[in-house]
Write a protein that holds these residues in place. Structure first.
Motif, PDB file in Angstrom:
ATOM      1  N   GLU A 146      32.197  43.687  51.238  1.00 49.09           N
ATOM      2  CA  GLU A 146      32.750  44.700  50.343  1.00 49.09           C
ATOM      3  C   GLU A 146      32.222  44.539  48.929  1.00 49.09           C
ATOM      4  O   GLU A 146      32.086  45.512  48.181  1.00 49.09           O
ATOM      5  N   LEU A 147      31.933  43.302  48.530  1.00 49.73           N
ATOM      6  CA  LEU A 147      31.401  43.066  47.192  1.00 49.73           C
ATOM      7  C   LEU A 147      30.055  43.746  46.980  1.00 49.73           C
ATOM      8  O   LEU A 147      29.632  43.964  45.850  1.00 49.73           O
ATOM      9  N   GLU A 148      29.384  44.094  48.077  1.00 48.60           N
ATOM     10  CA  GLU A 148      28.100  44.779  47.966  1.00 48.60           C
ATOM     11  C   GLU A 148      28.280  46.272  47.670  1.00 48.60           C
ATOM     12  O   GLU A 148      27.338  46.950  47.287  1.00 48.60           O
ATOM     13  N   SER A 154      37.579  55.828  46.608  1.00 52.77           N
ATOM     14  CA  SER A 154      38.869  55.685  47.260  1.00 52.77           C
ATOM     15  C   SER A 154      39.505  54.329  47.000  1.00 52.77           C
ATOM     16  O   SER A 154      40.632  54.083  47.431  1.00 52.77           O
ATOM     17  N   ARG A 155      38.806  53.427  46.322  1.00 50.60           N
ATOM     18  CA  ARG A 155      39.325  52.072  46.143  1.00 50.60           C
ATOM     19  C   ARG A 155      40.639  52.070  45.374  1.00 50.60           C
ATOM     20  O   ARG A 155      41.585  51.356  45.726  1.00 50.60           O
ATOM     21  N   ALA A 156      40.740  52.862  44.309  1.00 47.42           N
ATOM     22  CA  ALA A 156      41.978  52.908  43.537  1.00 47.42           C
ATOM     23  C   ALA A 156      43.133  53.401  44.397  1.00 47.42           C
ATOM     24  O   ALA A 156      44.251  52.881  44.315  1.00 47.42           O
ATOM     25  N   LEU A 161      48.134  52.471  47.474  1.00 45.79           N
ATOM     26  CA  LEU A 161      48.883  52.538  48.728  1.00 45.79           C
ATOM     27  C   LEU A 161      49.154  51.143  49.279  1.00 45.79           C
ATOM     28  O   LEU A 161      50.228  50.884  49.845  1.00 45.79           O
ATOM     29  N   GLY A 162      48.187  50.239  49.114  1.00 40.88           N
ATOM     30  CA  GLY A 162      48.391  48.870  49.580  1.00 40.88           C
ATOM     31  C   GLY A 162      49.499  48.173  48.817  1.00 40.88           C
ATOM     32  O   GLY A 162      50.269  47.394  49.388  1.00 40.88           O
ATOM     33  N   THR A 181      51.154  52.059  40.450  1.00 39.21           N
ATOM     34  CA  THR A 181      50.329  52.741  39.456  1.00 39.21           C
ATOM     35  C   THR A 181      49.701  51.734  38.496  1.00 39.21           C
ATOM     36  O   THR A 181      48.520  51.856  38.136  1.00 39.21           O
ATOM     37  N   MET A 182      50.471  50.728  38.093  1.00 40.73           N
ATOM     38  CA  MET A 182      49.928  49.703  37.210  1.00 40.73           C
ATOM     39  C   MET A 182      48.844  48.891  37.918  1.00 40.73           C
ATOM     40  O   MET A 182      47.818  48.538  37.331  1.00 40.73           O
ATOM     41  N   HIS A 183      49.033  48.636  39.208  1.00 41.40           N
ATOM     42  CA  HIS A 183      48.099  47.774  39.938  1.00 41.40           C
ATOM     43  C   HIS A 183      46.743  48.423  40.168  1.00 41.40           C
ATOM     44  O   HIS A 183      45.725  47.728  40.261  1.00 41.40           O
ATOM     45  N   LYS A 184      46.691  49.738  40.276  1.00 44.79           N
ATOM     46  CA  LYS A 184      45.417  50.360  40.637  1.00 44.79           C
ATOM     47  C   LYS A 184      44.411  50.372  39.494  1.00 44.79           C
ATOM     48  O   LYS A 184      43.297  50.853  39.647  1.00 44.79           O
ATOM     49  N   ARG A 185      44.781  49.760  38.359  1.00 47.03           N
ATOM     50  CA  ARG A 185      43.835  49.590  37.260  1.00 47.03           C
ATOM     51  C   ARG A 185      42.839  48.459  37.515  1.00 47.03           C
ATOM     52  O   ARG A 185      41.915  48.255  36.736  1.00 47.03           O
ATOM     53  N   GLU A 186      43.015  47.713  38.585  1.00 46.33           N
ATOM     54  CA  GLU A 186      42.214  46.514  38.808  1.00 46.33           C
ATOM     55  C   GLU A 186      40.733  46.829  38.994  1.00 46.33           C
ATOM     56  O   GLU A 186      40.350  47.931  39.374  1.00 46.33           O
ATOM     57  N   ASP A 187      39.897  45.810  38.740  1.00 44.61           N
ATOM     58  CA  ASP A 187      38.459  45.872  38.965  1.00 44.61           C
ATOM     59  C   ASP A 187      38.202  45.455  40.415  1.00 44.61           C
ATOM     60  O   ASP A 187      38.514  44.329  40.795  1.00 44.61           O
ATOM     61  N   PRO A 188      37.642  46.336  41.254  1.00 37.75           N
ATOM     62  CA  PRO A 188      37.461  46.008  42.669  1.00 37.75           C
ATOM     63  C   PRO A 188      36.646  44.747  42.903  1.00 37.75           C
ATOM     64  O   PRO A 188      36.933  43.969  43.819  1.00 37.75           O
TER      65      PRO A 188
END
Length: 282
Positions: A146-148, A154-156, A161-162, A181-188
């Motif tokens: 996935e890091l590739e 759709s990641r956010a 949802l996760g 909502t706060m969590h989906k700010r993360e860097d994948p």
């Protein structure tokens, strides 16, 4: 008082928030280091930190490298919980902190266990939430692939949802949606690297070497961990070091107790008070 500081650690700036009680000198207050979950930042402690300071603690909330307001590690995203532990040790040195209490959740919980089993830096006490002593359950190979390709739009949504799926049923719907909502700010890229650390970290061979009283905490509705395994870890530790460890199962709570539980500071204060009163048996 709230102080925001940038510390140069290993060639990059790390962000740390320090909250001190108003009614006593910071040097007299017990220090609590609060650690966030995978892909997130110290903002997860935004409600708890000031309330803990109001209860007489000096609270330190760092953003791990590449998270929140901290710069990325010079060598790229970190995939080792032990490496995060080394970084935190340098943060504590920079702040001249000795024997803090540590409270962490998820990878922060694993970091708590990592720090608590390092004889070179004894802790005053540790609360590890949503973390097992053995490797976390993830598909490490899938995460490396996935890091590739981490830029999918759709990641956010998957993070949102996760997170909803990881919050306990006792949490009101509006609060659960705010957490997600706060969590989906993360860097994948950062969160996937964190989860590799989650899936490969293992302190079972040195858990009996723990330096302080320990409380392991699991949410009964946490899909990321096996609460039974966590409780078994406490039983095994208790056999080797009687009275040193305890276990708490949180009914109706999922993977993020400090965000899900109303007035979590009072709960943490109760746990910390018990740790402060505990006697470490050799």
């Amino acid at each position: 008082m709230i102080e925001a500081r940038y510390l140069e650690i290993d060639g990059a700036l790390g962000f740390v928030e320090i909250i001190t009680p108003d009614n006593q000198p910071a040097t007299e207050a017990p220090t609590v280091l609060c650690l966030h979950t995978a892909g997130q930042s110290g903002v997860q402690w935004r409600h708890v930190a000031s309330e803990l300071a109001g209860r007489g603690y000096r609270v330190i909330v760092p953003d791990l490298p590449g998270h929140g307001r901290s710069e990325p590690a010079v060598d790229g995203p970190v995939t080792s919980i032990a490496a995060f532990g080394d970084w935190l040790g340098k943060v504590l040195d920079a702040l001249a902190v000795e024997r803090p209490f540590v409270v962490g959740c998820s990878i922060g919980g694993k970091l708590t266990l990592e720090l608590a089993t390092r004889s070179s830096r004894p802790l005053a006490g540790a609360i590890a939430m949503a973390a097992e002593a053995g490797p976390g359950r993830v598909n490490v190979g899938g995460l490396r692939r996935e890091l590739e390709d981490v830029a999918g739009p759709s990641r956010a949504d998957r993070t949102y949802l996760g997170t909803l799926a990881s919050v306990g049923h006792a949490v009101p719907e509006a609060k659960a949606h705010l957490i997600a909502t706060m969590h989906k700010r993360e860097d994948p890229e950062i969160s996937s690297s964190d989860l590799i650390g989650w899936g490969t970290h293992d302190v079972r061979d040195r858990i009996a070497e723990i330096t302080c009283p320990l409380r392991l905490v699991a949410g009964a509705q946490d899909p990321w961990i096996d609460a039974g395994r966590v409780e078994q870890s406490v039983s095994a530790l208790d056999a080797a070091r009687p009275g040193l460890a305890s276990f708490t199962l949180l009914e109706g709570i999922g993977h993020y107790p400090m965000e899900e539980i109303d007035d979590f500071a009072s709960v943490a204060d109760e746990w910390l008070t018990e740790l402060r009163a505990a006697v470490v048996l050799s």
